[in-house]
Design an enzyme around this catalytic site. Structure first.
Site, PDB file in Angstrom:
ATOM      1  N   HIS A  29      21.817  50.038  16.341  1.00 19.03           N
ATOM      2  CA  HIS A  29      22.725  50.642  17.479  1.00 19.03           C
ATOM      3  C   HIS A  29      24.112  50.789  17.233  1.00 19.03           C
ATOM      4  O   HIS A  29      24.339  50.416  15.980  1.00 19.03           O
ATOM      5  CB  HIS A  29      22.406  49.537  18.820  1.00 19.03           C
ATOM      6  CG  HIS A  29      22.723  48.421  18.545  1.00 19.03           C
ATOM      7  ND1 HIS A  29      23.901  47.742  18.119  1.00 19.03           N
ATOM      8  CD2 HIS A  29      21.519  47.397  18.552  1.00 19.03           C
ATOM      9  CE1 HIS A  29      23.752  46.443  18.098  1.00 19.03           C
ATOM     10  NE2 HIS A  29      22.372  46.140  18.339  1.00 19.03           N
ATOM     11  N   HIS A  32      25.683  48.123  14.812  1.00 17.36           N
ATOM     12  CA  HIS A  32      25.293  48.254  13.351  1.00 17.36           C
ATOM     13  C   HIS A  32      26.021  49.518  12.661  1.00 17.36           C
ATOM     14  O   HIS A  32      26.523  49.498  11.579  1.00 17.36           O
ATOM     15  CB  HIS A  32      23.947  48.521  13.469  1.00 17.36           C
ATOM     16  CG  HIS A  32      22.952  47.335  13.803  1.00 17.36           C
ATOM     17  ND1 HIS A  32      22.274  47.619  15.056  1.00 17.36           N
ATOM     18  CD2 HIS A  32      22.821  46.206  13.501  1.00 17.36           C
ATOM     19  CE1 HIS A  32      21.548  46.409  15.279  1.00 17.36           C
ATOM     20  NE2 HIS A  32      22.106  45.405  14.308  1.00 17.36           N
ATOM     21  N   ASP A 148      27.600  37.160  17.146  1.00 14.33           N
ATOM     22  CA  ASP A 148      26.644  36.011  16.888  1.00 14.33           C
ATOM     23  C   ASP A 148      27.717  35.122  16.135  1.00 14.33           C
ATOM     24  O   ASP A 148      27.802  34.685  15.111  1.00 14.33           O
ATOM     25  CB  ASP A 148      25.582  36.283  15.989  1.00 14.33           C
ATOM     26  CG  ASP A 148      24.629  37.362  16.486  1.00 14.33           C
ATOM     27  OD1 ASP A 148      23.765  36.899  17.148  1.00 14.33           O
ATOM     28  OD2 ASP A 148      24.971  38.499  16.363  1.00 14.33           O
ATOM     29  N   GLN A 151      26.360  31.998  14.114  1.00 13.46           N
ATOM     30  CA  GLN A 151      25.852  32.524  12.952  1.00 13.46           C
ATOM     31  C   GLN A 151      27.021  32.784  11.992  1.00 13.46           C
ATOM     32  O   GLN A 151      27.008  32.601  10.750  1.00 13.46           O
ATOM     33  CB  GLN A 151      25.155  33.875  13.266  1.00 13.46           C
ATOM     34  CG  GLN A 151      24.619  34.515  12.059  1.00 13.46           C
ATOM     35  CD  GLN A 151      23.721  35.472  12.407  1.00 13.46           C
ATOM     36  OE1 GLN A 151      22.611  35.588  12.629  1.00 13.46           O
ATOM     37  NE2 GLN A 151      24.214  36.916  12.299  1.00 13.46           N
ATOM     38  N   ARG A 185      18.181  43.572  21.649  1.00 17.87           N
ATOM     39  CA  ARG A 185      17.420  42.977  22.891  1.00 17.87           C
ATOM     40  C   ARG A 185      17.507  43.657  23.987  1.00 17.87           C
ATOM     41  O   ARG A 185      16.909  43.375  24.987  1.00 17.87           O
ATOM     42  CB  ARG A 185      17.520  41.505  22.763  1.00 17.87           C
ATOM     43  CG  ARG A 185      16.817  40.922  21.517  1.00 17.87           C
ATOM     44  CD  ARG A 185      16.858  39.418  21.730  1.00 17.87           C
ATOM     45  NE  ARG A 185      15.900  38.488  20.838  1.00 17.87           N
ATOM     46  CZ  ARG A 185      16.390  38.073  19.477  1.00 17.87           C
ATOM     47  NH1 ARG A 185      17.684  38.038  19.532  1.00 17.87           N
ATOM     48  NH2 ARG A 185      15.263  37.563  18.599  1.00 17.87           N
TER      49      ARG A 185
HETATM   50  P1  AMP Z   1      20.960  42.060  14.167  1.00 12.53           P
HETATM   51  O1  AMP Z   1      20.297  43.173  13.668  1.00 12.53           O
HETATM   52  O2  AMP Z   1      20.859  41.727  15.641  1.00 12.53           O
HETATM   53  O3  AMP Z   1      20.297  40.671  13.409  1.00 12.53           O
HETATM   54  O4  AMP Z   1      22.422  42.034  13.728  1.00 12.53           O
HETATM   55  C1  AMP Z   1      22.819  42.240  12.460  1.00 12.53           C
HETATM   56  C2  AMP Z   1      24.467  42.106  12.499  1.00 12.53           C
HETATM   57  O5  AMP Z   1      24.883  42.932  13.622  1.00 12.53           O
HETATM   58  C3  AMP Z   1      24.969  40.679  12.668  1.00 12.53           C
HETATM   59  O6  AMP Z   1      25.983  40.387  12.006  1.00 12.53           O
HETATM   60  C4  AMP Z   1      25.201  40.780  14.088  1.00 12.53           C
HETATM   61  O7  AMP Z   1      26.253  39.748  14.459  1.00 12.53           O
HETATM   62  C5  AMP Z   1      25.819  42.197  14.221  1.00 12.53           C
HETATM   63  N1  AMP Z   1      25.948  42.569  15.793  1.00 12.53           N
HETATM   64  C6  AMP Z   1      24.891  42.470  16.560  1.00 12.53           C
HETATM   65  N2  AMP Z   1      25.118  42.907  17.691  1.00 12.53           N
HETATM   66  C7  AMP Z   1      26.550  43.123  17.469  1.00 12.53           C
HETATM   67  C8  AMP Z   1      27.701  43.581  18.434  1.00 12.53           C
HETATM   68  N3  AMP Z   1      27.466  43.868  19.824  1.00 12.53           N
HETATM   69  N4  AMP Z   1      28.875  43.553  17.881  1.00 12.53           N
HETATM   70  C9  AMP Z   1      29.236  43.206  16.677  1.00 12.53           C
HETATM   71  N5  AMP Z   1      28.525  42.779  15.693  1.00 12.53           N
HETATM   72  C10 AMP Z   1      26.967  42.838  16.189  1.00 12.53           C
END
Ligand code: AMP
Length: 275
Positions: A29, A32, A148, A151, A185
């Site tokens: 999204h 990313h 996160d 994390q 999500r």
């Molecule tokens: P995920 O695909 O959800 O595991 O996230 C991959 C990366 O994207 C991780 O480093 C997340 O912290 C980052 N991420 C996901 N959503 C956001 C957001 N809304 N703003 C900034 N980073 C994000």
């Protein structure tokens, strides 16, 4: 864009001048897209942007949403292509984990509170897979989101403690128009849940804007606002020190307000720096 699905192919690939990795679980999204943009900036025009898409079974707890986590393969591939990604690493779970695996990476301090308490084993899964991705793709830098927050802190600690020669770059949280943090999500939410989920950012900003110094008062205010949304079920709302993630009673320069809230079966997390 080169697509690789095996570790052997990824490790055999000649190295670009500078490689910047964006680890993801796919269902890509807007946020990313921003991570990829930052990665491109950091890689420079001679460098290479690598994205990994891997829904990591190790970081889902039993009964979690591993099986129903969205996997829109084709759309993600197009997304990466359009975003100018050079290398897409998309291995299967069997490729990443041997059936008799017995080695894990565990951070043991920052992983304990907050998400660690609610999701035992989660960060062990995250640290293990991120270490493996670092070894497989050998990036010079990797980009992670502040959404996160815990994390990100754990990855920084792991990189320091295990001497990964990799720069960690942080991206501020990217939000939808109503303030809801972008997340793969969010698509689980039904329209009413989606509408009410905007309360999270309203609560975070209101709590920050009061300028309250007492963590107890900050948390009480945020909880009160969140509870006005009748579909919200709070997992935790806590004020912690941004470095140690330990709870603090008075919000000084390092205070961060973190929360996890269920809307129906969907668990959303968010945070805001209080300074
Ligand atoms: P995920 O695909 O959800 O595991 O996230 C991959 C990366 O994207 C991780 O480093 C997340 O912290 C980052 N991420 C996901 N959503 C956001 C957001 N809304 N703003 C900034 N980073 C994000």
């Amino acid at each position: 864009m080169k697509i690789l699905t095996t570790i052997a192919d990824a490790q055999a690939r000649p190295r670009a001048k500078r490689r910047v990795l964006v680890p993801t679980m796919g269902a890509l999204h807007k946020a990313h897209g921003e991570l990829i943009r930052i990665a491109r900036e950091a890689a420079g025009k001679d460098g290479e942007v690598a994205v990994s898409i891997f829904v990591n079974p190790l970081q889902f707890e039993p009964g979690g949403d591993y099986n129903r986590y969205p996997r829109p393969e084709k759309a993600d591939e197009e997304f990466c292509r359009n975003a100018g990604v050079d290398l897409l690493f998309r291995p299967s779970a069997e490729e990443v984990y041997a059936a008799d695996r017995s080695t894990f990476v565990e951070e043991t301090s920052l992983s304990t509170p907050l998400e660690g308490k609610s999701r035992p084993g989660h960060f062990r899964g995250v640290c293990t897979v991120v270490s493996k991705l670092f070894n497989i793709l050998a990036p010079d830098a990797a980009v992670f989101g502040e959404k996160d927050f815990q994390q990100l802190a754990i990855i920084r600690r792991m990189v320091r403690d295990l001497n990964f020669n990799i720069e960690v770059i942080a991206l501020p949280t990217i939000r939808e128009e109503d303030g809801l943090a972008c997340s793969s999500r969010n698509q689980y939410l039904n329209p009413e849940e989606r509408k009410q989920a905007a309360v999270l950012y309203r609560a975070l900003t209101a709590a920050k804007d009061t300028g309250q110094k007492s963590a107890k008062d900050v948390v009480a205010l945020a909880r009160k606002l969140i509870n006005k949304a009748h579909l919200a079920r709070i997992d935790y709302v806590e004020v912690a020190d941004a470095e140690t993630l330990k709870p603090i009673e008075v919000t000084g320069a390092n205070g961060v307000l973190l929360l996890a809230v269920f809307f129906g079966k969907t668990r959303l997390i968010d945070n805001i720096r209080l300074t």
